[in-house]
Scaffold this active site. Structure first.
Site, short mmCIF file in Angstrom:
data_model
loop_
_atom_site.label_atom_id
_atom_site.label_comp_id
_atom_site.label_asym_id
_atom_site.label_seq_id
_atom_site.Cartn_x
_atom_site.Cartn_y
_atom_site.Cartn_z
CD GLU A 39 -3.00 -0.92 1.84
OE1 GLU A 39 -2.72 0.13 3.50
OE2 GLU A 39 -3.70 -2.33 1.96
CE LYS A 93 -10.20 -3.53 4.14
NZ LYS A 93 -9.40 -4.53 4.46
#
Length: 431
Positions: free
Chosen positions: A209, A341
């Site tokens: 990330e 999500k």
């Protein structure tokens, strides 16, 4: 009517070099929406199923041609002629067509890509930005907010190959006047952290990330180097910038214990919550995600009891964007925030339902990327269009992360004062 005339699926690549599903939805009049499904590394056991081919001779078994065929076959057939602006109806058609609890027949990656592409096509048909269309779908037209970013600048756990157990150490530029300033602050801290790590002879390679992944001796060391970087960048920790953790505790939960191999320590459930509480007393940590295993509900009750009034306790693997599980959490006073999500649940409609349920119960909702991302920036529009107030979309490098930040810059430019940046007020326990 925004009549659907074609649905197209294809296999593309995500940010980790694995295949994922991209879909296009075409409407009469030439309107097109395109979206891609993300993919997670540390996943909750109750997430909707990401359909992979399992053919080891192709992409090491991670191909998604079966899911793509489902888009180009049964999903396309079911949606041709339907109205793209009727999002709930489209999503329900796909859910019914799948017919399973976790979308394992068609694949959550197939359904989600089409769901988001349809929303984008509908927004184009209506001549409005995606965030505005999402606000209408959410029943909150014109109600916007710029999210406080949780910037993952230092990685451990499943997102990095090092000896740090906690998966993400994040900074939140809560003292910024607007999102643009928050992004600048985060970038300055990120670059300063690189200098700090380099000066200590530590690795400045990055994880999935975009955060750094140095070999530090303990989780406390990770917090210490971030504190040094924040202050060297000219900011005050606790005022300008607060900290957030994603423990991803399910990843080191073994035989009823929390085994922090990097530290050489093993905790029982309450002991690990006490350990986390001690960290919040040493550093201005205002948010902790997945501080316990997804099955450790008694432990979550204790953690919420000892920290829930002052610290945002976010359920990710715990709730998996699922309203049924969130309902149980709300009824039992477990956690006080939910991570959102898309691909954990598999459709835009179900995602919006989870956000609404959380807000109605006084929980915060943090919109999140996955470790396997694409250039698709839909979560930026979701964050603004639902006025969620917080977003997790990685560090300040890797274009798959920065794409979301850049979209938020564009949205803020368009909306101006109509989308306020509220800083610390957005975080549970801090208002």
């Amino acid at each position: 009517m925004a009549k659907i005339i074609n649905v197209i699926g294809r296999e593309i690549m995500d940010s980790r070099g694995n295949p994922t599903v991209e879909a296009e939805v075409h409407l009469e009049g030439g309107f097109i929406g395109m979206a891609a499904a993300p993919s997670g590394a540390s996943t909750g056991s109750r997430e909707a199923l990401e359909l992979r081919d399992g053919d080891k001779s192709r992409y090491l078994g991670k191909g998604v041609l079966t899911a793509v065929a489902n888009v180009n076959g049964p999903i396309r057939t079911a949606l041709i002629g339907k109205d793209a602006t009727a999002q709930a109806e489209l999503d329900q058609i796909m859910i019914d067509l799948d017919g399973t609890e976790n979308k394992d027949k068609l694949g959550a990656n197939a359904i989600l890509a089409v769901s988001l592409a349809a929303a984008k096509a509908a927004a184009a048909f209506k001549g409005m930005p995606l965030y505005a269309h999402i606000a209408e779908l959410n029943g909150t037209p014109g109600q916007y907010a710029m999210p406080v970013p949780m910037m993952n600048i230092l990685n451990g756990g499943e997102h990095a190959d090092n000896n740090v157990d906690i998966q993400e150490f994040m900074v939140q530029p809560v003292g910024a006047k607007n999102f643009r300033e928050a992004l600048r602050m985060g970038a300055e801290i990120f670059h300063t952290l690189k200098k700090v790590l380099h000066g200590k002879g530590l690795s400045t390679s990055v994880g999935d990330e975009g955060g750094f992944a140095p070999n530090l001796s303990s989780n406390a060391d990770a917090l210490a180097v971030i504190k040094e970087a924040v202050e060297l960048a000219g900011y005050k920790l606790g005022t300008d910038v607060t900290l957030a953790l994603d423990c991803a505790a399910s990843e080191f939960y073994k035989d009823g214990k929390y085994d922090l191999a990097g530290e050489g320590k093993v905790f029982d459930s309450n002991g690990f919550s006490d350990f986390l509480k001690s960290l919040t007393e040493q550093y201005p940590i205002v948010s902790i995600e997945d501080g316990l295993d997804e099955s450790d509900w008694d432990g979550w009750a204790y953690q919420t009891q000892i920290m829930g009034d002052k610290i945002q306790l976010v359920g990710d693997d715990l709730f998996v964007t699922n309203t049924k599980i969130l309902t149980r959490g709300i009824e039992n006073g477990i956690a006080n925030s939910i991570l959102i999500k898309f691909n954990q649940i598999g459709s835009l409609t179900e995602t919006l339902a989870a956000i609404r349920m959380a807000k109605a119960a006084g929980y915060t909702a943090v919109i999140s990327h996955r470790s396997g991302e694409t250039e698709d920036a839909t979560i930026a529009d979701l964050a603004v269009g639902t006025a969620a107030g917080q977003i997790k979309t990685g560090s300040l490098c890797r274009s798959d992360r920065v794409a979301k930040y850049n979209q938020l810059l564009r949205i803020e430019e368009q909306l101006g004062e109509k989308a306020p940046y509220r800083g610390l007020k957005e975080i549970k326990g801090q208002a």
